[in-house]
Design a protein around this motif. Structure first.
Motif, PDB file in Angstrom:
ATOM      1  N   ASP A 102      -6.927 -19.497  43.037  1.00 31.18           N
ATOM      2  CA  ASP A 102      -7.499 -20.184  44.195  1.00 31.18           C
ATOM      3  C   ASP A 102      -9.026 -20.175  44.144  1.00 31.18           C
ATOM      4  O   ASP A 102      -9.633 -19.192  43.719  1.00 31.18           O
ATOM      5  CB  ASP A 102      -7.055 -19.502  45.491  1.00 31.18           C
ATOM      6  N   LEU A 103      -9.608 -21.267  44.606  1.00 29.08           N
ATOM      7  CA  LEU A 103     -11.058 -21.381  44.713  1.00 29.08           C
ATOM      8  C   LEU A 103     -11.384 -22.290  45.893  1.00 29.08           C
ATOM      9  O   LEU A 103     -11.045 -23.479  45.884  1.00 29.08           O
ATOM     10  CB  LEU A 103     -11.667 -21.956  43.426  1.00 29.08           C
ATOM     11  N   ALA A 104     -11.992 -21.718  46.918  1.00 22.02           N
ATOM     12  CA  ALA A 104     -12.453 -22.479  48.085  1.00 22.02           C
ATOM     13  C   ALA A 104     -11.348 -23.351  48.690  1.00 22.02           C
ATOM     14  O   ALA A 104     -11.562 -24.516  49.027  1.00 22.02           O
ATOM     15  CB  ALA A 104     -13.666 -23.333  47.715  1.00 22.02           C
ATOM     16  N   GLY A 105     -10.145 -22.794  48.776  1.00 26.29           N
ATOM     17  CA  GLY A 105      -9.046 -23.530  49.389  1.00 26.29           C
ATOM     18  C   GLY A 105      -8.254 -24.418  48.456  1.00 26.29           C
ATOM     19  O   GLY A 105      -7.304 -25.082  48.886  1.00 26.29           O
ATOM     20  N   HIS A 106      -8.607 -24.458  47.186  1.00 21.67           N
ATOM     21  CA  HIS A 106      -7.892 -25.255  46.190  1.00 21.67           C
ATOM     22  C   HIS A 106      -7.130 -24.307  45.255  1.00 21.67           C
ATOM     23  O   HIS A 106      -7.593 -23.204  44.961  1.00 21.67           O
ATOM     24  CB  HIS A 106      -8.864 -26.111  45.390  1.00 21.67           C
ATOM     25  N   THR A 107      -5.977 -24.762  44.756  1.00 21.22           N
ATOM     26  CA  THR A 107      -5.121 -23.927  43.919  1.00 21.22           C
ATOM     27  C   THR A 107      -4.831 -24.618  42.600  1.00 21.22           C
ATOM     28  O   THR A 107      -4.410 -25.779  42.573  1.00 21.22           O
ATOM     29  CB  THR A 107      -3.795 -23.611  44.634  1.00 21.22           C
ATOM     30  N   GLY A 108      -5.050 -23.894  41.499  1.00 22.99           N
ATOM     31  CA  GLY A 108      -4.771 -24.435  40.175  1.00 22.99           C
ATOM     32  C   GLY A 108      -3.282 -24.457  39.887  1.00 22.99           C
ATOM     33  O   GLY A 108      -2.487 -23.795  40.562  1.00 22.99           O
ATOM     34  N   PRO A 109      -2.856 -25.197  38.852  1.00 23.23           N
ATOM     35  CA  PRO A 109      -1.429 -25.397  38.574  1.00 23.23           C
ATOM     36  C   PRO A 109      -0.737 -24.206  37.927  1.00 23.23           C
ATOM     37  O   PRO A 109       0.491 -24.110  37.976  1.00 23.23           O
ATOM     38  CB  PRO A 109      -1.423 -26.594  37.630  1.00 23.23           C
ATOM     39  N   GLY A 110      -1.476 -23.296  37.296  1.00 18.16           N
ATOM     40  CA  GLY A 110      -0.858 -22.178  36.597  1.00 18.16           C
ATOM     41  C   GLY A 110      -0.224 -21.181  37.561  1.00 18.16           C
ATOM     42  O   GLY A 110      -0.865 -20.722  38.503  1.00 18.16           O
ATOM     43  N   SER A 111       1.055 -20.868  37.323  1.00 15.76           N
ATOM     44  CA  SER A 111       1.765 -19.877  38.132  1.00 15.76           C
ATOM     45  C   SER A 111       1.669 -18.529  37.440  1.00 15.76           C
ATOM     46  O   SER A 111       2.100 -18.376  36.291  1.00 15.76           O
ATOM     47  CB  SER A 111       3.232 -20.293  38.293  1.00 15.76           C
ATOM     48  N   THR A 112       1.110 -17.535  38.117  1.00 18.55           N
ATOM     49  CA  THR A 112       0.798 -16.260  37.482  1.00 18.55           C
ATOM     50  C   THR A 112       1.578 -15.113  38.111  1.00 18.55           C
ATOM     51  O   THR A 112       1.787 -15.077  39.322  1.00 18.55           O
ATOM     52  CB  THR A 112      -0.706 -15.949  37.582  1.00 18.55           C
ATOM     53  N   HIS A 113       2.014 -14.171  37.271  1.00 16.91           N
ATOM     54  CA  HIS A 113       2.619 -12.943  37.773  1.00 16.91           C
ATOM     55  C   HIS A 113       1.544 -12.017  38.334  1.00 16.91           C
ATOM     56  O   HIS A 113       1.771 -11.305  39.314  1.00 16.91           O
ATOM     57  CB  HIS A 113       3.366 -12.233  36.650  1.00 16.91           C
ATOM     58  N   THR A 114       0.388 -12.000  37.693  1.00 18.60           N
ATOM     59  CA  THR A 114      -0.743 -11.167  38.114  1.00 18.60           C
ATOM     60  C   THR A 114      -1.763 -12.069  38.796  1.00 18.60           C
ATOM     61  O   THR A 114      -2.165 -13.081  38.220  1.00 18.60           O
ATOM     62  CB  THR A 114      -1.385 -10.476  36.891  1.00 18.60           C
ATOM     63  N   PRO A 115      -2.196 -11.760  40.023  1.00 15.82           N
ATOM     64  CA  PRO A 115      -3.159 -12.630  40.712  1.00 15.82           C
ATOM     65  C   PRO A 115      -4.472 -12.759  39.934  1.00 15.82           C
ATOM     66  O   PRO A 115      -5.161 -11.761  39.695  1.00 15.82           O
ATOM     67  CB  PRO A 115      -3.378 -11.927  42.053  1.00 15.82           C
ATOM     68  N   ILE A 116      -4.815 -13.978  39.525  1.00 10.01           N
ATOM     69  CA  ILE A 116      -6.064 -14.240  38.811  1.00 10.01           C
ATOM     70  C   ILE A 116      -6.603 -15.592  39.257  1.00 10.01           C
ATOM     71  O   ILE A 116      -5.901 -16.400  39.868  1.00 10.01           O
ATOM     72  CB  ILE A 116      -5.895 -14.242  37.274  1.00 10.01           C
TER      73      ILE A 116
END
Length: 328
Positions: A187-201
């Motif tokens: 996440d960045l400034a309310g936007h979310t990238g497409p990669g689904s991660t087990h570890t929050p990054i």
């Protein structure tokens, strides 16, 4: 570079500049220079995390900048079949094409802004190689591979493959349109990238125009790293100089500050950086080669399982010599 962009940055959603009164900028703790080496069958890499303590990298383990190299016909190289267990690999291509396959059915082509996200989890075999047509004609090859650790509770997860095309990347711009921000995960400034991660990054690729300045909001509980892929500029509010092949490690705070010099090199007219950070796992790390576990006993078990064929079986050759994993 870059493979994914737009003609007019001002058409993109903007990441607002953090308010100074409510945010603390992160100071730069260190700047290190990546040594050069070779990987796989002999393609050149820069070891971006060399010289940085694993505790400061947590939850990341390893980062290679692959290339940038211009191959002549017949020269492109990849890696042979190899095992992984206990972490995730993130391969992002800026220029060139690789064919991926694994023994759990994942695979395909990755090129020009694509990302391949592979969760090795309990273990698999994996191969990365340029397609035959790329080997025949040569060409530019440039990308990176990041290793993201998994917590002990997730190390035995079923392997998973995510094919993130260039069009899946979330495109943003800085507050004044001076930089394009490609959000791959997190996440960045309310936007979310497409990669689904087990570890929050959070992982993003930013291109700064000459003389541009960027201030990014950053989670206070994440660590923060910036690696320069091309160009030169400064990092931190104290404007520490940094250039291609160097990594900045930041201390605590809520913002990451970057700036590109007004004058750049002809071969790299803009400043390209990876910005990454994550929630530290804070567990013991036992790492050797392609296995990232928590104890030496688990490492030995990984080697024993690999040698016993429990991490997968290399599939037969199909389709004119291209490797296709079972179940693909």
């Amino acid at each position: 570079m870059p493979a994914v962009t737009v003609d007019d940055l001002l058409t993109l959603p903007r990441v607002p500049r953090p308010e100074a009164a409510f945010s603390r900028p992160r100071a730069v703790r260190s700047i290190t220079t990546a040594p050069r080496g070779f990987e796989g069958e002999g393609f050149p890499v820069r070891r971006a995390f060399h010289g940085v303590d694993l505790a400061d990298l947590d939850p990341f383990i390893h980062l290679d900048q692959m290339g940038e190299v211009e191959y002549a016909p017949g020269e492109p190289k990849g890696t042979p079949w190899h095992p992984h267990r206990g972490f995730e690999t993130v391969t992002y291509m800026l220029d060139g094409t690789l064919r991926h396959a694994d023994t759990h059915g994942g695979g395909g082509l990755i090129s020009d802004g694509d990302t391949q996200w592979m969760t090795a989890g309990s273990g698999l075999l994996h191969i990365e190689a340029p397609p035959e047509e790329v080997v025949m004609k040569g060409g530019l090859f440039h990308g990176f591979q990041l290793w993201v650790n998994l917590p002990a509770s997730k190390k035995w997860s079923e392997p998973r493959y995510q094919d993130l095309g260039a069009r899946d990347t979330v495109l943003l711009t800085s507050h004044d349109g001076g930089a394009i921000l490609r959000l791959i995960a997190g996440d960045l400034a309310g936007h979310t990238g497409p990669g689904s991660t087990h570890t929050p990054i959070t992982l993003l690729h930013a291109t700064l125009e000459p003389d541009a300045q960027v201030s990014l909001p950053w989670r206070n509980d994440f660590n923060a790293l910036v690696y320069v892929l091309a160009g030169r500029g400064t990092v931190g509010v104290d404007r520490r100089p940094i250039e291609m092949g160097q990594l900045a490690l930041f201390g605590p705070g809520q913002t990451i500050d970057l700036a590109a010099y007004a004058s750049q090199e002809t071969r790299a007219p803009k400043m390209d950086v990876l910005v990454l950070g994550g929630l530290p796992i804070r567990e013991p790390v036992a790492w050797y080669g392609p296995f990232v576990m928590n104890t030496r006993a688990e490492l030995q078990q990984a080697f024993d399982d690999f040698q016993a064929g429990k991490l997968g079986t290399i599939p037969a050759l199909h389709q004119g010599g291209n490797v296709v994993p079972d179940g693909a």
